[in-house]
Design an enzyme around this catalytic site. Structure first.
Site, PDB file in Angstrom:
ATOM      1  N   GLY A 192      46.655  29.824  50.254  1.00 31.34           N
ATOM      2  CA  GLY A 192      46.620  29.791  48.787  1.00 31.34           C
ATOM      3  C   GLY A 192      47.922  30.301  48.181  1.00 31.34           C
ATOM      4  O   GLY A 192      48.890  30.612  48.888  1.00 31.34           O
ATOM      5  N   LEU A 210      40.780  25.618  53.651  1.00 28.31           N
ATOM      6  CA  LEU A 210      41.486  24.555  52.920  1.00 28.31           C
ATOM      7  C   LEU A 210      40.635  23.968  51.787  1.00 28.31           C
ATOM      8  O   LEU A 210      40.885  22.855  51.344  1.00 28.31           O
ATOM      9  CB  LEU A 210      41.963  23.440  53.870  1.00 28.31           C
ATOM     10  N   SER A 216      41.348  42.190  41.329  1.00 29.17           N
ATOM     11  CA  SER A 216      41.883  41.631  40.087  1.00 29.17           C
ATOM     12  C   SER A 216      41.682  42.592  38.928  1.00 29.17           C
ATOM     13  O   SER A 216      40.703  43.345  38.892  1.00 29.17           O
ATOM     14  CB  SER A 216      41.130  40.335  39.810  1.00 29.17           C
ATOM     15  N   THR A 218      40.634  41.734  36.381  1.00 27.73           N
ATOM     16  CA  THR A 218      39.438  41.245  35.702  1.00 27.73           C
ATOM     17  C   THR A 218      38.252  42.210  35.878  1.00 27.73           C
ATOM     18  O   THR A 218      37.262  42.109  35.161  1.00 27.73           O
ATOM     19  CB  THR A 218      39.091  39.821  36.194  1.00 27.73           C
ATOM     20  N   TYR A 240      32.989  35.343  38.521  1.00 29.05           N
ATOM     21  CA  TYR A 240      34.170  35.544  39.359  1.00 29.05           C
ATOM     22  C   TYR A 240      34.554  37.034  39.355  1.00 29.05           C
ATOM     23  O   TYR A 240      34.761  37.651  40.407  1.00 29.05           O
ATOM     24  CB  TYR A 240      35.348  34.691  38.858  1.00 29.05           C
ATOM     25  N   LYS A 270      34.564  40.171  42.429  1.00 27.72           N
ATOM     26  CA  LYS A 270      35.642  41.110  42.782  1.00 27.72           C
ATOM     27  C   LYS A 270      35.118  42.545  42.675  1.00 27.72           C
ATOM     28  O   LYS A 270      35.353  43.382  43.550  1.00 27.72           O
ATOM     29  CB  LYS A 270      36.859  40.906  41.870  1.00 27.72           C
ATOM     30  N   ASN A 285      48.638  39.214  36.084  1.00 27.34           N
ATOM     31  CA  ASN A 285      48.704  37.738  36.046  1.00 27.34           C
ATOM     32  C   ASN A 285      49.838  37.205  36.923  1.00 27.34           C
ATOM     33  O   ASN A 285      50.975  37.124  36.469  1.00 27.34           O
ATOM     34  CB  ASN A 285      48.872  37.254  34.603  1.00 27.34           C
ATOM     35  N   LEU A 335      47.802  29.760  32.230  1.00 26.87           N
ATOM     36  CA  LEU A 335      48.894  29.435  31.316  1.00 26.87           C
ATOM     37  C   LEU A 335      50.129  28.839  32.014  1.00 26.87           C
ATOM     38  O   LEU A 335      50.598  27.761  31.634  1.00 26.87           O
ATOM     39  CB  LEU A 335      49.277  30.700  30.532  1.00 26.87           C
ATOM     40  N   ARG A 362      49.440  39.441  27.982  1.00 24.08           N
ATOM     41  CA  ARG A 362      49.068  39.745  29.365  1.00 24.08           C
ATOM     42  C   ARG A 362      50.267  40.343  30.089  1.00 24.08           C
ATOM     43  O   ARG A 362      51.394  40.268  29.627  1.00 24.08           O
ATOM     44  CB  ARG A 362      48.658  38.472  30.126  1.00 24.08           C
ATOM     45  N   PRO A 366      36.800  31.434  24.521  1.00 24.38           N
ATOM     46  CA  PRO A 366      35.727  32.434  24.587  1.00 24.38           C
ATOM     47  C   PRO A 366      35.900  33.358  25.796  1.00 24.38           C
ATOM     48  O   PRO A 366      36.244  32.892  26.882  1.00 24.38           O
ATOM     49  CB  PRO A 366      34.454  31.590  24.734  1.00 24.38           C
TER      50      PRO A 366
HETATM   51  N1  UDP Z   1      46.327  30.553  27.541  1.00 29.17           N
HETATM   52  C1  UDP Z   1      46.679  29.629  26.578  1.00 29.17           C
HETATM   53  N2  UDP Z   1      46.628  28.297  26.900  1.00 29.17           N
HETATM   54  C2  UDP Z   1      46.267  27.849  28.142  1.00 29.17           C
HETATM   55  C3  UDP Z   1      45.913  28.805  29.123  1.00 29.17           C
HETATM   56  C4  UDP Z   1      45.944  30.143  28.789  1.00 29.17           C
HETATM   57  O1  UDP Z   1      47.021  29.987  25.456  1.00 29.17           O
HETATM   58  O2  UDP Z   1      46.238  26.615  28.352  1.00 29.17           O
HETATM   59  C5  UDP Z   1      46.397  31.985  27.227  1.00 29.17           C
HETATM   60  C6  UDP Z   1      45.117  32.773  27.385  1.00 29.17           C
HETATM   61  O3  UDP Z   1      44.360  32.732  26.196  1.00 29.17           O
HETATM   62  C7  UDP Z   1      45.633  34.175  27.724  1.00 29.17           C
HETATM   63  C8  UDP Z   1      46.913  33.894  28.493  1.00 29.17           C
HETATM   64  O4  UDP Z   1      47.303  32.566  28.152  1.00 29.17           O
HETATM   65  O5  UDP Z   1      45.982  34.881  26.542  1.00 29.17           O
HETATM   66  C9  UDP Z   1      46.745  33.981  30.011  1.00 29.17           C
HETATM   67  O6  UDP Z   1      45.664  33.150  30.383  1.00 29.17           O
HETATM   68  P1  UDP Z   1      45.381  32.813  31.908  1.00 29.17           P
HETATM   69  O7  UDP Z   1      44.209  31.873  31.928  1.00 29.17           O
HETATM   70  O8  UDP Z   1      46.638  32.344  32.574  1.00 29.17           O
HETATM   71  O9  UDP Z   1      45.010  34.211  32.558  1.00 29.17           O
HETATM   72  P2  UDP Z   1      43.852  35.268  32.158  1.00 29.17           P
HETATM   73  O10 UDP Z   1      44.573  36.480  31.716  1.00 29.17           O
HETATM   74  O11 UDP Z   1      43.000  34.672  31.112  1.00 29.17           O
HETATM   75  O12 UDP Z   1      43.131  35.500  33.432  1.00 29.17           O
END
Ligand code: UDP
Length: 344
Positions: free
Chosen positions: A11, A34, A125, A127, A149, A153, A179, A200, A231, A293
């Site tokens: 990965g 895989l 994470s 998270t 998810y 963790k 991140n 992102l 982030r 959300p």
């Molecule tokens: N984000 C965004 N557009 C996208 C994907 C993510 O604006 O297409 C924002 C999201 O709201 C967050 C940041 O980018 O503020 C990081 O999001 P990501 O999903 O990469 O990681 P997360 O911190 O949510 O796990």
């Protein structure tokens, strides 16, 4: 030379960690089913390190198959990455996530026990933290998850910690990533999401190469400096080196320790986008849309524990992250045109 079993080593983070382990003189072995990665990653690792890593295609939850790998090698320590990782999908298929991620962790611990392997670094994470109510996240910050998810963790951490507590010589480091973005400087390995990227940076790189029209910035009215979400983005090579440091720490320190891996700096979505445009000389069209959300407005890592215990800190800048992510995206599509790069 220590032999390190890497579950999920094909990965994004696993492959970069494999490379950094080899550079640090370790001898990795990869186990991966895989299910969310490609066998081609092994070629990428070989092109960088000039070595072929032993690879076993199997599901870590399959105890008997995993035990065969333990029987064939003398394993000194394990880094456990294998697991499903898509937050959105975990809400649609919670059982799928709980079964896979928790069974893998338990199967691995049982195998380690059977073969007398007592050192583990776990891919956790940020998270696990209650980021809806806290901005600067220390390892002691209250934990609460908002999706299955995250709970896998959280629960895996608990299972590992309870298990290690029963083994006086065993050690585990629970690495809580912020991140991870960017790619190896060679552009030979990187993040390869399936379908529409949910994160992102991969979305931004796909917009940059014209695979997608524009980025949706999820929310422009957060209580943050520019209204977009904040982030703590960390270069995957820095993150990978954090695992090397954690292995060394765990060798000397029995017990279970949680450690954040982040830069300690908050970056907004719009700052990332403008930095990406500047360093790569490419436009990223975007529109501000509704908040996603479950997204927290803003959080970043307290990094002191990583510095004090692991003697590790992130060294690469946001510019490095944006450059290497774009380089990887273009190179993996055969778009890389820099003549210096070709002859290197
Ligand atoms: N984000 C965004 N557009 C996208 C994907 C993510 O604006 O297409 C924002 C999201 O709201 C967050 C940041 O980018 O503020 C990081 O999001 P990501 O999903 O990469 O990681 P997360 O911190 O949510 O796990």
């Amino acid at each position: 030379m220590e032999t390190i079993l890497i579950t999920g080593g094909m990965g994004f983070i696993g492959s970069h960690t494999c490379v950094e382990l080899m550079e640090a003189g370790y001898s990795p072995i990869i186990v991966d089913d895989l299910s969310n990665s490609s066998i081609k990653v092994l070629d990428g690792i070989e092109a960088i390190t000039k070595k072929r890593v032993p690879f076993y295609q199997l599901d870590v939850a399959d105890f008997e198959a995993l035990a065969q790998v333990f029987a064939q090698h003398t394993i000194d320590a394990v880094i456990h990455f294998a697991g499903f990782k898509a937050v959105g999908e975990s809400k649609e298929k919670p059982l799928h996530y709980y079964c896979n991620n928790l069974n893998s962790t338990m199967s691995l611990l049982k195998c380690m026990d059977r073969f007398g392997v007592g050192r583990l670094v776990f891919s956790s994470s940020a998270t696990v933290y209650d980021s809806m109510h806290h901005v600067l996240l220390t390892e002691e910050t209250e934990r609460w998850c908002t999706n299955p998810y995250g709970w896998t963790k959280f629960m895996s951490e608990q299972i590992i910690s309870d298990h290690v507590a029963t083994r006086p010589d065993a050690s585990a480091v629970l690495l809580r990533y912020f991140n991870p973005v960017g790619a190896h400087e060679s552009g030979l390995i990187g993040e390869a999401p399936n379908g529409v990227p949910q994160n992102l940076m991969p979305f931004v790189t796909q917009v940059a190469v014209g695979m997608r029209d524009k980025l949706s910035v999820f929310g422009g009215d957060y209580d943050t400096p520019d209204g977009s979400g904040v982030r703590d983005y960390i270069h995957v090579t820095d993150l990978a080196r954090g695992h090397v440091a954690a292995l060394a720490y765990a060798k000397e320190h029995p017990g279970c320790q949680a450690v954040n891996l982040g830069t300690g700096r908050g970056v907004s979505v719009l700052e990332l986008v403008t930095t990406f445009e500047r360093v790569n000389g490419v436009a990223i069209p975007y529109e501000i849309t509704a908040r996603r959300p479950g997204d927290a407005p803003m959080y970043y890592a307290e990094t002191r524990r990583a510095e004090e215990l692991l003697h590790w800190r992130a060294e690469r800048s946001l510019e490095d992250m944006c450059r290497s992510a774009y380089h990887w995206q273009r190179k993996s599509m055969g778009l890389w045109e820099d003549p210096n790069e070709r002859t290197r």
